[in-house]
Enzyme design. Structure first.
Site, PDB file in Angstrom:
ATOM      1  N   HIS A   1       0.826  -1.217   0.000  1.00 35.83           N
ATOM      2  CA  HIS A   1       0.000   0.000   0.000  1.00 35.83           C
ATOM      3  C   HIS A   1       0.859   1.266   0.000  1.00 35.83           C
ATOM      4  O   HIS A   1       0.507   2.269   0.622  1.00 35.83           O
ATOM      5  CB  HIS A   1      -0.950   0.030   1.205  1.00 35.83           C
ATOM      6  CG  HIS A   1      -1.965  -1.077   1.219  1.00 35.83           C
ATOM      7  ND1 HIS A   1      -3.237  -0.923   0.716  1.00 35.83           N
ATOM      8  CD2 HIS A   1      -1.901  -2.361   1.657  1.00 35.83           C
ATOM      9  CE1 HIS A   1      -3.907  -2.062   0.860  1.00 35.83           C
ATOM     10  NE2 HIS A   1      -3.120  -2.954   1.422  1.00 35.83           N
TER      11      HIS A   1
ATOM     12  N   HIS B   1      -3.909   0.946  12.371  1.00 31.37           N
ATOM     13  CA  HIS B   1      -3.682  -0.283  13.137  1.00 31.37           C
ATOM     14  C   HIS B   1      -5.030  -0.875  13.545  1.00 31.37           C
ATOM     15  O   HIS B   1      -5.860  -0.170  14.139  1.00 31.37           O
ATOM     16  CB  HIS B   1      -2.838   0.044  14.369  1.00 31.37           C
ATOM     17  CG  HIS B   1      -2.707  -1.099  15.325  1.00 31.37           C
ATOM     18  ND1 HIS B   1      -2.547  -2.407  14.907  1.00 31.37           N
ATOM     19  CD2 HIS B   1      -2.693  -1.135  16.678  1.00 31.37           C
ATOM     20  CE1 HIS B   1      -2.469  -3.188  15.970  1.00 31.37           C
ATOM     21  NE2 HIS B   1      -2.557  -2.451  17.043  1.00 31.37           N
TER      22      HIS B   1
ATOM     23  N   ASN C   1     -10.386  -2.760   2.499  1.00 30.41           N
ATOM     24  CA  ASN C   1     -10.082  -2.731   1.068  1.00 30.41           C
ATOM     25  C   ASN C   1     -11.369  -2.492   0.284  1.00 30.41           C
ATOM     26  O   ASN C   1     -12.465  -2.515   0.850  1.00 30.41           O
ATOM     27  CB  ASN C   1      -9.480  -4.066   0.622  1.00 30.41           C
ATOM     28  CG  ASN C   1      -8.000  -4.202   0.988  1.00 30.41           C
ATOM     29  OD1 ASN C   1      -7.310  -3.215   1.215  1.00 30.41           O
ATOM     30  ND2 ASN C   1      -7.521  -5.428   1.036  1.00 30.41           N
TER      31      ASN C   1
HETATM   32 FE1  HDD Z   1      -2.622  -4.806   5.442  1.00 32.52          FE
HETATM   33  C1  HDD Z   1      -1.114  -1.789   5.164  1.00 32.52           C
HETATM   34  C2  HDD Z   1      -5.544  -3.494   4.267  1.00 32.52           C
HETATM   35  C3  HDD Z   1      -4.008  -7.971   5.327  1.00 32.52           C
HETATM   36  C4  HDD Z   1       0.102  -6.049   6.910  1.00 32.52           C
HETATM   37  N1  HDD Z   1      -3.209  -3.008   4.832  1.00 32.52           N
HETATM   38  C5  HDD Z   1      -2.438  -1.875   4.783  1.00 32.52           C
HETATM   39  C6  HDD Z   1      -3.210  -0.786   4.295  1.00 32.52           C
HETATM   40  C7  HDD Z   1      -4.462  -1.262   4.045  1.00 32.52           C
HETATM   41  C8  HDD Z   1      -4.451  -2.660   4.386  1.00 32.52           C
HETATM   42  C9  HDD Z   1      -5.645  -0.493   3.503  1.00 32.52           C
HETATM   43  C10 HDD Z   1      -2.705   0.619   4.066  1.00 32.52           C
HETATM   44  C11 HDD Z   1      -2.920   1.492   5.267  1.00 32.52           C
HETATM   45  C12 HDD Z   1      -2.491   2.898   4.962  1.00 32.52           C
HETATM   46  O1  HDD Z   1      -3.112   3.515   4.086  1.00 32.52           O
HETATM   47  O2  HDD Z   1      -1.545   3.345   5.593  1.00 32.52           O
HETATM   48  N2  HDD Z   1      -4.380  -5.585   4.835  1.00 32.52           N
HETATM   49  C13 HDD Z   1      -5.487  -4.869   4.489  1.00 32.52           C
HETATM   50  C14 HDD Z   1      -6.641  -5.749   4.408  1.00 32.52           C
HETATM   51  C15 HDD Z   1      -6.195  -7.001   4.688  1.00 32.52           C
HETATM   52  C16 HDD Z   1      -4.779  -6.903   4.965  1.00 32.52           C
HETATM   53  C17 HDD Z   1      -8.045  -5.304   4.079  1.00 32.52           C
HETATM   54  C18 HDD Z   1      -6.969  -8.291   4.765  1.00 32.52           C
HETATM   55  C19 HDD Z   1      -8.208  -8.349   5.074  1.00 32.52           C
HETATM   56  N3  HDD Z   1      -2.035  -6.665   5.976  1.00 32.52           N
HETATM   57  C20 HDD Z   1      -2.761  -7.839   5.890  1.00 32.52           C
HETATM   58  C21 HDD Z   1      -2.040  -8.906   6.522  1.00 32.52           C
HETATM   59  C22 HDD Z   1      -0.867  -8.362   6.985  1.00 32.52           C
HETATM   60  C23 HDD Z   1      -0.886  -6.962   6.629  1.00 32.52           C
HETATM   61  C24 HDD Z   1      -2.516 -10.331   6.646  1.00 32.52           C
HETATM   62  C25 HDD Z   1       0.279  -8.990   7.731  1.00 32.52           C
HETATM   63  C26 HDD Z   1       0.265 -10.102   8.376  1.00 32.52           C
HETATM   64  N4  HDD Z   1      -0.796  -4.062   5.890  1.00 32.52           N
HETATM   65  C27 HDD Z   1       0.150  -4.742   6.550  1.00 32.52           C
HETATM   66  C28 HDD Z   1       1.340  -3.899   6.923  1.00 32.52           C
HETATM   67  C29 HDD Z   1       0.954  -2.506   6.358  1.00 32.52           C
HETATM   68  C30 HDD Z   1      -0.408  -2.784   5.739  1.00 32.52           C
HETATM   69  C31 HDD Z   1       2.651  -4.481   6.457  1.00 32.52           C
HETATM   70  C32 HDD Z   1       1.954  -1.827   5.444  1.00 32.52           C
HETATM   71  C33 HDD Z   1       1.992  -0.385   5.855  1.00 32.52           C
HETATM   72  C34 HDD Z   1       1.237  -0.327   7.077  1.00 32.52           C
HETATM   73  O3  HDD Z   1       0.761  -1.572   7.393  1.00 32.52           O
HETATM   74  O4  HDD Z   1       1.049   0.643   7.776  1.00 32.52           O
HETATM   75  O5  HDD Z   1       1.461  -3.871   8.309  1.00 32.52           O
END
Ligand code: HDD
Length: 695
Positions: A87, A352, A160
Site C-alpha cells: 500500500h 492499526h 479494502n
Molecule cells: Fe494490510 C497496510 C488493508 C491484510 C500487513 N493493509 C495496509 C493498508 C491497508 C491494508 C488499507 C494501508 C494502510 C495505509 O493507508 O496506511 N491488509 C489490508 C486488508 C487485509 C490486509 C483489508 C486483509 C483483510 N495486511 C494484511 C495482513 C498483513 C498486513 C494479513 C500482515 C500479516 N498491511 C500490513 C502492513 C501494512 C499494511 C505491512 C503496510 C503499511 C502499514 O501496514 O502501515 O502492516
C-alpha cells in the site's frame, strides 16, 4: 548576496496556492512550516544567503565550516522514509462521519450509537502492490483505510475495496506479497499481478481464487475512489450498552454509485496520467463535489460456531451475500478537505486494527489476528521508533494520558516523576476507568495446532457465486482480464494450472481463456455455487447520481458559446463538472478553455459532447479530437452533439445508437438524456458491437 523580496512577490503565503479547502487547526500550527517571513536555520538563525556555499575565494573549494550548507544538504539527504511495504501508493483526505444513531442496538461505540454524533476522520486510499511513484489505475486491490478520531480514542477501520482476501491466515501474507511484487531479479513488472510469480502462487494456493476473481473483475480498476465500495473484510464482534454481542461486517457504500474504468482506459491512464485517482480525489474536493459514503453493517447472531447460513464468519475468503444479510446503513462519511502536506499527513498516517473503541472487538479470524501484530511492528521501522502516535495526523482528538516514555522522536515534555502504576508520588494517577475498554470474555480452549477449520477448505464455491452473479458484460471483462494476465506469463505450466482452477468455476470461462491462450481447456466439474447474489454486480439498473462526473465539451472558434453556457449551468446544477476542450487554450467568449486537443484524453471524461459551430472550423477533423471521440465511443461512454456538431461525430465514424445523443440545442430534453446516460455510467448495449467493430 541577500535574497531580497522581488517586487512581484506579495505578502508571504501561509497556504498553498491551490489549497482553497484547507482549514487551519487540526494539525496545529508549527511556525516552522513556512509561516514566517525570514529564512532561518533549524536553530532559528536568520540567514543572509542561501544560494552560495561558503568558499575560499570565488573560485576556491567549499569550506567545512559552512554549517548552513551542511545542514541544508544533510537534512535533504534524509528527507525520505521507507515507503510502506504494501500500500505504498496512496492518496488521502479529511472529512467527517455523522452517525444515524440506529446502530445503538448493536454497539455502544459512541460515534455509531449516538444520533447525529460527528466524528473527524482521515481516509487513505491506496493500491497494494506498486511503489510510491507507481500508477493509480493498475489492476489491483485498493486500500480503504479510515481513522475515526472519536471521543473515546482512535478507531481504525483498515479495509479494502474487495470484501475478501487472498489468504485465510496471516502467516501467508509474506508469501502472497512476495509473489505479487516485482520479480526479485529484474524488479519488473511494477504494480501489477500480470506476471509469473503471482499466478504461480495463486494457482497453487487456491484459497486465493475468490479474491483473484474480484481483482480480474471491474472492481480491480475503479473509475475513482469516489465510486468504490469499501469493506472491513473480517467479521468483528460488537457489544451494546446492555452487554449483548453480535457479529458484524463493515461496508462502505459510495453515494455516487460503484463504477469502474474499462481496461483500455486504465492502461492509457497509467501512461497519460499516472495520478488519475489522486487527481480526481483532490480535484473533486476542490470543486466541491465532496466524496460521500454510507457506512453499513451486516449483523449476524453471535453463535458458538460463528457461522451464518452455513458460511464460516471467521474465513476472510468468504462473503455473506447481501440478500442473506442486508447491509444496514448506520452513518455517512463526507470527505471535504484535502491534506495540507502530503508527507505530514498521507505518508505519516499510521493505521492499526488494534485501535478499537468500547463496543467494537476483534474475532479469532486468523488473518485478523496476525494483522493485529503487523501494523504497529511495521510503523516502528517506517516511522522510526515507538512515538509515531504523537505525529499530528495520528494523535487522538482526546487527551492522551499514557505512561509510555522517551524513545526516538519523543516530542512530549512529560511532567511528574512516577510514570508507573501504582504510585503514591504523582497523586496515584493516572487512574483506570470504569467505562474503559474491557475485552469480551469469549471462551478460548483447544489443543495447540497449526490447522484450519474444515470449512476453510472450500476455495471455489464463492468465486463461482461471484462470477455467476455478474452481468454478461462483466463476465466478458473477467474473461479478458484472465486472458491478458495469463498471457503475460512465460511459464506454460502456470497457465495450465490456472486453467485447472477456472475449470472448477465455469466451463465457458475456462474454454474462452484457454482459447485466448492457445491452450487446450482442461475438463473439470464446476462447483455448485447456490443462489446468485445480484448485489455483486456493479451495473446499475437505474441511473445513479452524477455528482463529480466530468463532461468534456469539444468546442473551437465559432462554437455556440451560449449553448455551452446553458449546458454548463444545467450539468453543474446536477453536480457534474464541465470542461471545454478546444484546439487552443485561452477563452472562447465567456468560456474558459480548460483542455486543448493536445492536453485532453478521453479517459478523463465520463461523457463527451460536441458543440454546434465546430464543424466548419479547420480543426474539426483534427486527429486528436477524433481519437478523443472514438475512444469515448469505444469505451461505451455517453456521446452527444447539438446542431452541426453531429457532423463531427459522423466524420469520426460515430453513428447514432445507444448512448449517442443528438439534438438541435442543449435544451432540457438533451440535458435530461445526458444526465440519464451519465447516471448509467456506460452504454453497455453498444459494447458488443463496438468491441467487435473496427472503430
Ligand atoms: Fe494490510 C497496510 C488493508 C491484510 C500487513 N493493509 C495496509 C493498508 C491497508 C491494508 C488499507 C494501508 C494502510 C495505509 O493507508 O496506511 N491488509 C489490508 C486488508 C487485509 C490486509 C483489508 C486483509 C483483510 N495486511 C494484511 C495482513 C498483513 C498486513 C494479513 C500482515 C500479516 N498491511 C500490513 C502492513 C501494512 C499494511 C505491512 C503496510 C503499511 C502499514 O501496514 O502501515 O502492516
Amino acid at each position: 548576496m541577500p535574497a531580497e523580496r522581488h517586487p512581484d512577490q506579495g505578502a508571504p503565503k501561509t497556504v498553498s496556492p491551490t489549497g482553497r479547502t484547507e482549514r487551519e487547526g487540526l494539525l496545529g500550527g508549527d511556525p516552522r512550516a513556512q509561516a514566517g517571513d525570514h529564512l532561518t536555520t533549524a536553530q532559528g538563525l536568520r540567514l543572509s544567503d542561501t544560494d552560495h556555499s561558503l568558499k575560499a575565494g570565488r573560485r576556491g573549494p567549499s569550506l567545512l565550516e559552512d554549517h548552513h550548507l551542511r545542514e541544508k544538504i544533510t537534512h535533504f539527504d534524509h528527507e525520505r522514509i521507507p515507503e510502506r511495504v504494501v500500500h505504498a501508493r496512496g492518496a488521502a483526505a479529511h472529512g467527517t462521519f455523522v452517525s444515524y444513531g440506529n446502530a445503538a442496538s448493536a454497539t455502544k461505540a459512541k460515534f455509531l450509537a449516538e444520533k447525529g454524533q460527528e466524528t473527524d476522520v482521515f481516509v487513505r486510499f491506496s493500491t497494494v502492490l506498486g511503489s510510491r511513484g507507481s500508477a493509480d489505475t493498475v489492476r489491483d486491490t485498493r486500500g480503504f483505510a479510515v481513522k475515526f478520531y472519536t471521543d473515546e480514542g482512535n478507531f481504525d477501520l483498515v479495509g479494502n475495496n474487495i470484501p475478501v482476501f487472498f489468504i485465510q491466515d496471516a502467516i501467508k501474507f509474506p508469501d502472497i506479497i512476495h509473489a505479487g511484487k516485482p520479480h526479485p531479479d529484474r524488479e519488473i513488472p511494477q504494480a501489477q499481478s500480470a506476471h509469473d510469480t503471482f499466478w504461480d502462487f495463486v494457482s497453487l494456493h487456491t484459497e486465493a481464487t475468490h479474491h483473484v476473481f474480484w481483482n480480474m473483475s471491474d472492481r480491480g480498476i475503479p473509475r475513482s475512489y469516489r465510486t468504490m465500495e469499501g469493506f472491513g473484510v473480517h467479521t468483528f464482534r460488537l457489544q451494546n450498552a446492555d452487554g449483548d454481542t453480535v457479529l458484524a461486517k463493515f461496508h462502505w457504500k459510495p453515494v455516487a454509485g460503484v463504477h469502474s474504468l474499462v481496461w483500455e482506459e486504465a492502461q492509457i491512464a497509467a501512461g497519460v496520467d499516472p495520478d488519475f485517482h489522486r487527481r480526481d480525489l483532490a480535484d473533486s474536493i476542490e470543486n466541491g463535489a465532496f466524496l460521500e459514503y454510507e457506512l453499513g453493517l451486516q449483523l449476524f447472531p453471535d453463535t458458538e460456531d460463528e457461522t451464518f447460513e452455513g458460511i464460516d464468519l471467521l474465513d476472510p475468503t468468504k462473503i455473506v451475500p447481501e440478500e442473506l444479510a442486508p447491509v444496514q446503513l448506520v452513518g455517512k462519511l463526507t470527505l471535504d478537505r484535502n491534506p495540507t502536506n502530503y508527507f505530514a499527513e498521507t505518508e505519516q498516517v499510521a493505521f492499526h486494527l488494534g485501535n478499537l473503541v468500547p463496543g467494537i472487538h476483534v474475532t479469532n479470524d486468523p488473518l485478523l489476528q496476525g494483522r493485529l501484530f503487523s501494523y504497529v511492528d511495521t510503523q516502528l521501522t517506517r516511522l522510526g521508533g515507538p512515538n509515531f502516535p504523537q505525529l499530528p495526523i495520528n494523535r487522538p482528538h482526546v487527551p492522551v494520558n499514557d505512561n509510555l516514555r522517551d524513545g526516538f522522536h519523543q516530542t512530549a515534555v512529560h511532567r511528574g516523576i512516577a510514570p508507573y502504576l501504582p504510585n503514591s508520588i504523582d497523586g496515584g494517577g493516572p487512574f483506570t476507568s470504569e467505562d474503559g475498554y474491557v475485552e469480551i470474555p469469549t471462551r478460548v480452549d483447544g489443543p495447540k495446532v497449526r490447522e484450519n477449520p474444515a470449512s476453510f477448505d472450500d476455495h471455489f464455491s464463492q468465486a463461482a457465486l461471484f462470477y455467476h452473479s455478474l452481468t454478461p458484460i462483466e463476465q466478458v471483462h473477467i474473461t479478458e482480464a484472465f486472458t491478458f494476465e495469463l498471457g503475460k506469463c512465460y511459464e506454460q505450466a502456470i497457465k495450465e494450472r490456472e486453467l485447472e482452477v477456472l475449470a472448477k468455476i465455469d466451463t465457458g470461462l475456462c474454454e474462452a481463456v484457454a482459447a485466448g491462450l492457445g491452450l487446450p481447456a482442461p475438463k473439470g466439474e464446476p462447483v455448485a455455487h447456490g443462489a446468485i447474489s445480484p448485489a455483486l454486480s456493479q451495473i446499475p439498473a437505474e441511473p445513479g447520481p452524477i455528482t463529480g462526473r466530468i463532461v468534456g465539451v469539444v468546442a473551437g472558434p465559432g462554437a455556440d458559446v451560449d449553448g455551452i453556457g446553458k449546458l454548463r449551468k444545467a450539468l453543474e446544477g446536477a453536480g457534474a463538472v464541465v470542461r471545454v476542450i478546444a484546439p487552443h487554450g485561452g477563452n472562447l467568449g465567456r468560456e474558459i478553455v480548460e483542455r486543448t486537443f493536445l492536453t485532453a484524453r478521453s479517459i478523463e471524461f465520463d461523457a463527451v459532447v460536441v458543440a454546434s459551430g465546430v464543424a466548419e472550423t479547420p480543426d474539426a477533423g483534427d486527429i486528436k479530437a477524433r481519437i478523443l471521440l472514438l475512444e469515448a465511443y469505444r469505451h461505451a461512454k455517453a456521446i452527444g452533439a447539438w446542431g452541426d456538431g453531429a457532423t463531427v461525430l459522423a466524420g469520426a465514424g460515430i453513428a447514432p445508437g445507444p448512448g449517442v445523443l443528438l439534438g438541435d440545442a442543449p435544451d432540457k430534453e438533451f440535458v435530461a438524456g445526458l444526465v440519464t446516460a451519465l447516471g448509467m455510467h456506460r452504454a453497455w448495449e453498444r459494447a458488443d458491437a463496438v468491441m467487435a467493430s473496427e472503430v
